[in-house]
Write a protein that holds these residues in place. Structure first.
Motif, PDB file in Angstrom:
ATOM      1  N   PRO A  47       6.558  -1.985   1.004  1.00 43.87           N
ATOM      2  CA  PRO A  47       6.408  -3.068   1.988  1.00 43.87           C
ATOM      3  C   PRO A  47       6.624  -2.551   3.410  1.00 43.87           C
ATOM      4  N   ASP A  48       5.733  -2.969   4.287  1.00 40.99           N
ATOM      5  CA  ASP A  48       5.860  -2.571   5.691  1.00 40.99           C
ATOM      6  C   ASP A  48       5.295  -3.668   6.576  1.00 40.99           C
ATOM      7  N   ALA A  49       5.563  -3.528   7.848  1.00 42.02           N
ATOM      8  CA  ALA A  49       5.021  -4.459   8.840  1.00 42.02           C
ATOM      9  C   ALA A  49       4.779  -3.695  10.120  1.00 42.02           C
ATOM     10  N   ASP A  50       3.561  -3.729  10.572  1.00 42.03           N
ATOM     11  CA  ASP A  50       3.206  -3.123  11.848  1.00 42.03           C
ATOM     12  C   ASP A  50       2.948  -4.264  12.820  1.00 42.03           C
ATOM     13  N   VAL A  51       3.906  -4.503  13.694  1.00 49.08           N
ATOM     14  CA  VAL A  51       3.725  -5.594  14.660  1.00 49.08           C
ATOM     15  C   VAL A  51       3.046  -5.096  15.927  1.00 49.08           C
ATOM     16  N   TYR A  65       4.067 -12.395  14.283  1.00 50.29           N
ATOM     17  CA  TYR A  65       5.063 -13.272  13.661  1.00 50.29           C
ATOM     18  C   TYR A  65       4.859 -13.310  12.147  1.00 50.29           C
ATOM     19  N   GLN A  66       3.623 -13.446  11.704  1.00 43.51           N
ATOM     20  CA  GLN A  66       3.338 -13.493  10.265  1.00 43.51           C
ATOM     21  C   GLN A  66       3.691 -12.165   9.589  1.00 43.51           C
ATOM     22  N   ALA A  67       3.408 -11.056  10.259  1.00 38.88           N
ATOM     23  CA  ALA A  67       3.757  -9.746   9.704  1.00 38.88           C
ATOM     24  C   ALA A  67       5.270  -9.612   9.559  1.00 38.88           C
ATOM     25  N   LEU A  68       6.010 -10.006  10.595  1.00 35.92           N
ATOM     26  CA  LEU A  68       7.476  -9.936  10.533  1.00 35.92           C
ATOM     27  C   LEU A  68       8.036 -10.845   9.458  1.00 35.92           C
ATOM     28  N   ALA A 125      12.207  11.068   8.475  1.00 36.45           N
ATOM     29  CA  ALA A 125      11.608   9.724   8.382  1.00 36.45           C
ATOM     30  C   ALA A 125      10.249   9.678   9.068  1.00 36.45           C
ATOM     31  N   TRP A 126      10.127  10.329  10.220  1.00 38.55           N
ATOM     32  CA  TRP A 126       8.862  10.335  10.951  1.00 38.55           C
ATOM     33  C   TRP A 126       7.784  11.116  10.208  1.00 38.55           C
ATOM     34  N   GLU A 127       8.188  12.087   9.427  1.00 35.03           N
ATOM     35  CA  GLU A 127       7.220  12.948   8.740  1.00 35.03           C
ATOM     36  C   GLU A 127       6.724  12.357   7.423  1.00 35.03           C
ATOM     37  N   GLN A 128       7.342  11.291   6.942  1.00 30.08           N
ATOM     38  CA  GLN A 128       6.982  10.719   5.651  1.00 30.08           C
ATOM     39  C   GLN A 128       5.665   9.951   5.716  1.00 30.08           C
ATOM     40  N   ASP A 129       4.936  10.033   4.627  1.00 26.80           N
ATOM     41  CA  ASP A 129       3.786   9.157   4.421  1.00 26.80           C
ATOM     42  C   ASP A 129       4.303   8.069   3.491  1.00 26.80           C
ATOM     43  N   TRP A 130       4.641   6.934   4.062  1.00 31.54           N
ATOM     44  CA  TRP A 130       5.322   5.893   3.294  1.00 31.54           C
ATOM     45  C   TRP A 130       4.407   5.242   2.279  1.00 31.54           C
ATOM     46  N   PHE A 146       7.887  -1.423  10.764  1.00 29.31           N
ATOM     47  CA  PHE A 146       8.998  -1.403   9.825  1.00 29.31           C
ATOM     48  C   PHE A 146       8.515  -0.929   8.469  1.00 29.31           C
ATOM     49  N   THR A 147       9.411  -0.322   7.716  1.00 30.92           N
ATOM     50  CA  THR A 147       9.131  -0.009   6.327  1.00 30.92           C
ATOM     51  C   THR A 147      10.395  -0.214   5.503  1.00 30.92           C
ATOM     52  N   GLN A 148      10.216  -0.703   4.303  1.00 31.02           N
ATOM     53  CA  GLN A 148      11.324  -0.834   3.370  1.00 31.02           C
ATOM     54  C   GLN A 148      11.672   0.550   2.852  1.00 31.02           C
TER      55      GLN A 148
END
Length: 152
Positions: free
Chosen positions: A35-39, A129-132, A25-30, A7-9
């Protein structure tokens, strides 16, 4: 190759652009300042725990609106983000972990694979869970939308 979710904000403008042009969106370097979360691969195990605990979260199915034809990019409006944030705030890790059942996860062949789940796999689920929880709390506090990427 792994089946992962992250996820990314985003801003409302970025969300609109992603809806109009999902490839953008896929091409962006966020970047690291968003804020993001890689679960990663923990999401199916978490969905199993959420279901067993009666928590109303289905990461892949209940949140976000698909914005592409192949179901790999989802737009999450601020109200959806807030719902998940509140649900996660009201659900402790201990409540979820009490429903861990490695034998059932293995029997159902819950991803990440056709391996036998073991008790120590719970640590990977805790990490997810903590990342989410952290991500949704942060994005909810900002009343911001989010994008969810589903990669396989």
């Amino acid at each position: 190759m792994s089946v992962t979710i992250w996820f990314t904000q985003v801003t409302p403008e970025q969300l609109a652009t992603a809806r109009d042009d999902p490839e953008w969106a896929w091409e962006q370097d966020w970047g690291d300042d968003v804020p993001d979360a890689d679960v990663d691969r923990s999401w199916p195990g978490l969905e199993f725990l959420f279901g067993r605990a009666g928590v109303g979260i289905d990461i892949l199915g209940a949140g976000g609106e698909p914005v592409d034809d192949d179901g790999t990019l989802f737009a999450w409006e601020p109200d959806e983000v807030e719902h998940v944030a509140k649900t996660l705030r009201d659900t402790t890790w201990e409540q979820l972990a009490a429903h861990n059942d490695p034998a059932e996860l293995s029997r159902r062949e819950i991803y990440p694979g056709r391996h036998l789940w073991a008790a120590d796999d719970l640590e990977q689920l805790r990490w997810g869970y903590q990342a989410l929880t952290g991500f949704f709390a942060t994005v909810s506090a900002a009343r911001a939308p989010a994008l969810m990427f589903f990669s396989f």
